[in-house]
Design an enzyme around this catalytic site. Structure first.
Site, PDB file in Angstrom:
ATOM      1  N   LYS A 182      11.555 -23.585 -20.159  1.00 40.91           N
ATOM      2  CA  LYS A 182      11.864 -23.112 -18.806  1.00 40.91           C
ATOM      3  C   LYS A 182      11.410 -24.132 -17.771  1.00 40.91           C
ATOM      4  O   LYS A 182      10.345 -24.731 -17.916  1.00 40.91           O
ATOM      5  CB  LYS A 182      11.106 -21.798 -18.576  1.00 40.91           C
ATOM      6  CG  LYS A 182      11.899 -20.719 -17.907  1.00 40.91           C
ATOM      7  CD  LYS A 182      11.015 -19.494 -17.677  1.00 40.91           C
ATOM      8  CE  LYS A 182       9.867 -19.804 -16.743  1.00 40.91           C
ATOM      9  NZ  LYS A 182       9.335 -18.665 -16.001  1.00 40.91           N
ATOM     10  N   LYS A 234       0.448  -8.381 -21.007  1.00 44.87           N
ATOM     11  CA  LYS A 234      -0.359  -9.181 -20.078  1.00 44.87           C
ATOM     12  C   LYS A 234      -1.839  -9.179 -20.429  1.00 44.87           C
ATOM     13  O   LYS A 234      -2.531 -10.161 -20.185  1.00 44.87           O
ATOM     14  CB  LYS A 234      -0.177  -8.679 -18.639  1.00 44.87           C
ATOM     15  CG  LYS A 234       1.123  -9.119 -17.996  1.00 44.87           C
ATOM     16  CD  LYS A 234       1.068  -8.870 -16.495  1.00 44.87           C
ATOM     17  CE  LYS A 234       2.349  -9.299 -15.813  1.00 44.87           C
ATOM     18  NZ  LYS A 234       2.341  -8.900 -14.393  1.00 44.87           N
ATOM     19  N   LYS A 238       6.541 -24.639 -12.707  1.00 54.01           N
ATOM     20  CA  LYS A 238       5.591 -25.432 -11.937  1.00 54.01           C
ATOM     21  C   LYS A 238       4.429 -25.884 -12.806  1.00 54.01           C
ATOM     22  O   LYS A 238       3.726 -26.822 -12.473  1.00 54.01           O
ATOM     23  CB  LYS A 238       5.081 -24.655 -10.735  1.00 54.01           C
ATOM     24  CG  LYS A 238       4.255 -23.436 -11.083  1.00 54.01           C
ATOM     25  CD  LYS A 238       3.613 -22.847  -9.847  1.00 54.01           C
ATOM     26  CE  LYS A 238       2.936 -21.532 -10.156  1.00 54.01           C
ATOM     27  NZ  LYS A 238       3.818 -20.502 -10.734  1.00 54.01           N
TER      28      LYS A 238
HETATM   29  P1  ADP Z   1       6.669 -20.623 -12.776  1.00 50.57           P
HETATM   30  O1  ADP Z   1       7.295 -20.359 -14.122  1.00 50.57           O
HETATM   31  O2  ADP Z   1       7.073 -21.918 -12.195  1.00 50.57           O
HETATM   32  O3  ADP Z   1       5.167 -20.417 -12.824  1.00 50.57           O
HETATM   33  P2  ADP Z   1       6.678 -18.029 -11.538  1.00 50.57           P
HETATM   34  O4  ADP Z   1       6.230 -17.453 -12.827  1.00 50.57           O
HETATM   35  O5  ADP Z   1       5.706 -18.104 -10.426  1.00 50.57           O
HETATM   36  O6  ADP Z   1       7.268 -19.494 -11.825  1.00 50.57           O
HETATM   37  O7  ADP Z   1       7.981 -17.229 -11.096  1.00 50.57           O
HETATM   38  C1  ADP Z   1       8.283 -16.737  -9.795  1.00 50.57           C
HETATM   39  C2  ADP Z   1       9.682 -16.141  -9.834  1.00 50.57           C
HETATM   40  O8  ADP Z   1      10.653 -17.161 -10.144  1.00 50.57           O
HETATM   41  C3  ADP Z   1       9.882 -15.089 -10.919  1.00 50.57           C
HETATM   42  O9  ADP Z   1      10.755 -14.092 -10.414  1.00 50.57           O
HETATM   43  C4  ADP Z   1      10.537 -15.835 -12.053  1.00 50.57           C
HETATM   44  O10 ADP Z   1      11.353 -15.010 -12.857  1.00 50.57           O
HETATM   45  C5  ADP Z   1      11.378 -16.873 -11.323  1.00 50.57           C
HETATM   46  N1  ADP Z   1      11.500 -18.087 -12.138  1.00 50.57           N
HETATM   47  C6  ADP Z   1      10.505 -18.963 -12.399  1.00 50.57           C
HETATM   48  N2  ADP Z   1      10.932 -19.993 -13.160  1.00 50.57           N
HETATM   49  C7  ADP Z   1      12.249 -19.767 -13.392  1.00 50.57           C
HETATM   50  C8  ADP Z   1      13.272 -20.460 -14.109  1.00 50.57           C
HETATM   51  N3  ADP Z   1      13.021 -21.606 -14.717  1.00 50.57           N
HETATM   52  N4  ADP Z   1      14.513 -19.926 -14.133  1.00 50.57           N
HETATM   53  C9  ADP Z   1      14.783 -18.762 -13.501  1.00 50.57           C
HETATM   54  N5  ADP Z   1      13.868 -18.059 -12.797  1.00 50.57           N
HETATM   55  C10 ADP Z   1      12.619 -18.532 -12.741  1.00 50.57           C
HETATM   56 NA    NA Z   2       4.855 -18.536 -14.680  1.00 49.55          NA
END
Ligand code: ADP
Ligand code: NA
Length: 331
Positions: free
Chosen positions: A196, A113, A199
């Protein structure tokens, strides 16, 4: 056997999508039926990197609303904001006297990180695992669900607990056991089966948002990228077909089935048949969630009351352990 108690935290993010639901939130919804659970919004963890205050405030509310809308039952699980229970920060400080710099230096997540600019990372980012230890030890938690990337942090929590108990000659902290869940569902973008769902993807067509209405969901699934072949009869046939694999995986996850089950039903059919079935499935399952999200947003007092009640319960559960920790240290 001691009473089983599970705790899990999630960082607040906004604009929640199907990936967040299947990869994170849904596991909590299942866990609350399996034993005593505490779930918290890790807002104190969130500030270890810079966030715009207004965005953070909004994300905390969005995440809380999404958890309730997705089925976390505040009468079943203790749902609260970390900052509403000051004992987390207090115990963290007490444990900073026990945690060793050498232990933290071994944490691979900090290395990842902080990247190249390690000297410029915040102290909070470095000490993050000590706060996690406090989160868990504060409640005499017996079980903590951990992904691969969090295993090392739970080990650290156990080391801190053991050293504290030894140094102060007390049997205060319960050593928490990791609960290794099955591989978390990984939902991919609807526009690119190798990225993936996120957002941060600039294309809204790449993801299903938890706030999307049925028509939007149907249209996003209809326009999802696919190849021209019909669905295979077996999972091996998904090899090298990331978009097909993703859509089948989503269908499976939403019906608590396996991809093999889905292919047993849809194998041999084209996407012209499968996409509407998937779209309808998603619309019917996510519809009530979107509806409840709207209600909670329209009625902030309801969400505030849920969080206040959860915080009250958590403070009560945390108080004896914090008091015992102070006493053990002679404070
Ligand atoms: P993003 O990738 O949209 O920014 P976050 O990083 O805020 O999402 O993730 C919040 C939670 O959701 C975490 O526990 C993460 O592992 C899960 N998560 C986010 N995107 C996915 C995905 N595409 N598939 C499975 N789990 C996800
Ligand atoms: Na993220």
């Amino acid at each position: 056997m001691t009473h089983q108690r599970t705790i899990s935290g999630i960082q607040p993010t906004g604009n929640l999508h199907l990936g967040n639901y299947l990869g994170a939130i849904r596991r909590w919804v299942q866990m609350q039926h399996e034993g005593e659970c505490l779930f918290f919004l890790a807002d104190l963890h969130a500030i270890t990197v810079h966030n715009e205050p207004a965005t953070l405030t909004n994300n905390i509310r969005e995440m809380a609303a999404a958890l309730v809308a997705c089925g976390i039952d505040p009468d079943k699980a203790v749902l609260f904001r970390q900052r509403d229970v000051p004992a987390h920060a207090e115990l963290c400080w007490l444990l900073n006297g026990t945690a060793r710099i050498g232990w933290l230096n071994r944490m691979t997540q900090f290395k990842e990180k902080s990247g190249k600019n390690r000297e410029g990372a915040s102290i909070g980012l470095y000490a993050y695992p000590v706060l996690q230890a406090a989160d868990v030890l504060l409640y005499q938690t017996t079980h903590v669900p951990v992904g691969e990337d969090q295993k090392q942090h739970l080990e650290l929590a156990r080391d801190i607990a053991t050293k504290f108990n030894t140094d102060f000659g007390v049997e205060l902290f319960t050593l928490p056991e990791p609960v290794i869940g099955g591989p978390a569902a990984r939902v991919m973008s609807l526009r690119d089966g190798t990225a993936k769902m996120s957002k941060s993807d600039p294309s809204d067509m790449s993801r299903i948002n938890l706030t999307d209405d049925a028509e939007t969901i149907m249209s996003k699934v209809r326009k999802a990228k696919t190849d021209p072949e019909p669905l295979p009869d077996t999972v091996e046939g998904l090899e090298g077909r990331p978009e097909a694999r993703n859509l089948v995986g989503i269908y499976a996850a939403m019906t608590d089935a396996t991809p093999a089950d889905v292919l047993a039903q849809f194998g041999g059919q084209g996407f012209g048949a499968f996409k509407p079935a998937l779209g309808e499935l998603l619309a019917s399952k996510l519809g009530p969630i979107a509806e409840r999200l709207r209600e909670l947003k329209a009625n902030p007092a309801e969400l505030d009351a849920i969080l206040a009640k959860g915080a009250e319960k958590a403070r009560t559960l945390a108080a004896p352990t914090l008091a015992a920790a102070y006493k053990a240290m002679g404070l």
